[in-house]
Design an enzyme around this catalytic site. Structure first.
Site, short mmCIF file in Angstrom:
data_model
loop_
_atom_site.label_atom_id
_atom_site.label_comp_id
_atom_site.label_asym_id
_atom_site.label_seq_id
_atom_site.Cartn_x
_atom_site.Cartn_y
_atom_site.Cartn_z
CE LYS A 34 36.88 31.16 36.30
NZ LYS A 34 35.44 31.20 36.53
CG ASP A 73 32.83 34.25 36.55
OD1 ASP A 73 32.62 34.46 35.35
OD2 ASP A 73 33.66 33.40 36.96
#
Ligand code: NAP
Length: 286
Positions: free
Chosen positions: A70, A106
């Site tokens: 990420k 997210d």
């Protein structure tokens, strides 16, 4: 039916095979009549650069990115969305004619899941337990969405000071009041919870080997007016959510966040709405 025109989207993580994303996206492609498929690829930091280059080579719609990629993936992208820049992590890449943009859906997914339950972030005080990757994403997004105050509880270990200075920067850039306290400071936690509207468990306490544990030692600190969100979705009801239910507080697991982070990625790739109810039924019926 896969044809010569079928587009590819995917998931780059290691391990990758456990992911629910292929089910979510393939269900949605089919339901929306999008000629595309979604596959999971085991990609670690060694193969990441090559894997990202293949997004351009194969004219992929884009990919989702997860552990351990990420943050590392940022080096290989052309640009970042404002929230991905602030979070310092990417979970979705969109390919626009070879130009790769990194997003972090997210936090946006979490905020959508909160709104879906009828609760709100704007002008609310929120207490967050934990300060890892998921916590950073949701805290940045809640700050961008006008939270009044966010209080973060984090263990006073080697990363405490750097996390505190990171959240100071987020506070300065968003105008949201963000404070970071020692996780062990139960007195302070009691004060913060008594004036909080929302509590979020962003630790992994309540799942896996920690499934019988509680992220708050003293559940007497919970109150009926708190909306309790646990980012964990397996088990469906953590011990924290059970305790919240017992005192009449509303509790929600992390399935909403999981689905909505995927829904936002789907919208970015296809400009179509994910059929979230259908996806939820499929996941719950697994
Ligand atoms: P992470 O980066 O490893 O962060 C975990 C956090 O939990 C850290 O801040 C860690 O504290 C804290 N923690 C762990 N054990 C603790 C303990 N005993 N006492 C106090 N704090 C403790 O993990 P993550 O990726 O942020 O994930 C966190 C949770 O969110 C996991 O349960 C994950 O499954 C869930 N999640 C859900 C979704 C969704 O879509 N629903 C998405 C992402 C993650 P230190 O900083 O002190 O080490």
């Amino acid at each position: 039916m896969i044809s010569g025109k079928t587009k590819l989207a995917g998931f780059f993580a290691s391990p990758a095979s456990h992911s629910l994303s292929p089910m979510m996206h393939n269900t949605s492609f089919e339901a929306c009549g999008v000629d595309a498929i979604y596959l999971a690829f085991d990609v670690d930091q060694e193969s990441l650069e090559q894997a990202v280059a293949s997004i351009r080579t194969f004219s992929m719609l884009g990919v989702n990115v997860s552990m351990p990629n990420k943050t590392a993936v940022i080096d290989y992208l052309d640009e970042l969305s404002p929230e991905a820049k602030l979070i310092g992590a990417v979970n979705t890449i969109v390919n626009r004619e070879g130009r790769l943009t990194g997003y972090n859906t997210d936090g946006m997914g979490f905020v959508r899941s909160v709104k879906e339950t009828g609760h709100s972030i704007e002008n609310r005080k929120i207490t967050v337990l934990g300060a890892g990757g998921a916590a950073k994403a949701i805290i940045v997004q809640m700050a961008l969405e006008g939270a009044r105050e966010i209080v973060v509880y984090k263990r006073k270990n080697a990363t405490f000071l750097s996390l505190k200075s990171y959240f100071d920067q987020v506070a300065a850039q968003t105008g949201c009041l963000i404070r970071v306290w020692d996780y062990a400071d139960e007195g302070q936690l009691g004060k913060d919870l008594s004036s909080s509207d929302v509590l979020v468990n962003a630790t992994d306490i309540g799942m896996g080997t920690k499934k019988d544990s509680l992220p708050i030692a003293n559940v007497g600190l919970l109150h009926a007016d708190l909306a309790v969100f646990d980012l964990i979705y397996s088990p469906k009801e953590t011990r924290l959510l059970q305790e919240a239910k017992k005192i009449g507080a509303k509790g929600y697991n992390g399935l909403g966040m999981l689905i909505h982070q995927g829904a936002i990625a789907f919208e970015l790739w296809t400009q179509k709405e994910m059929p979230v109810q259908l996806v939820r039924e499929k996941i719950e019926g697994r």
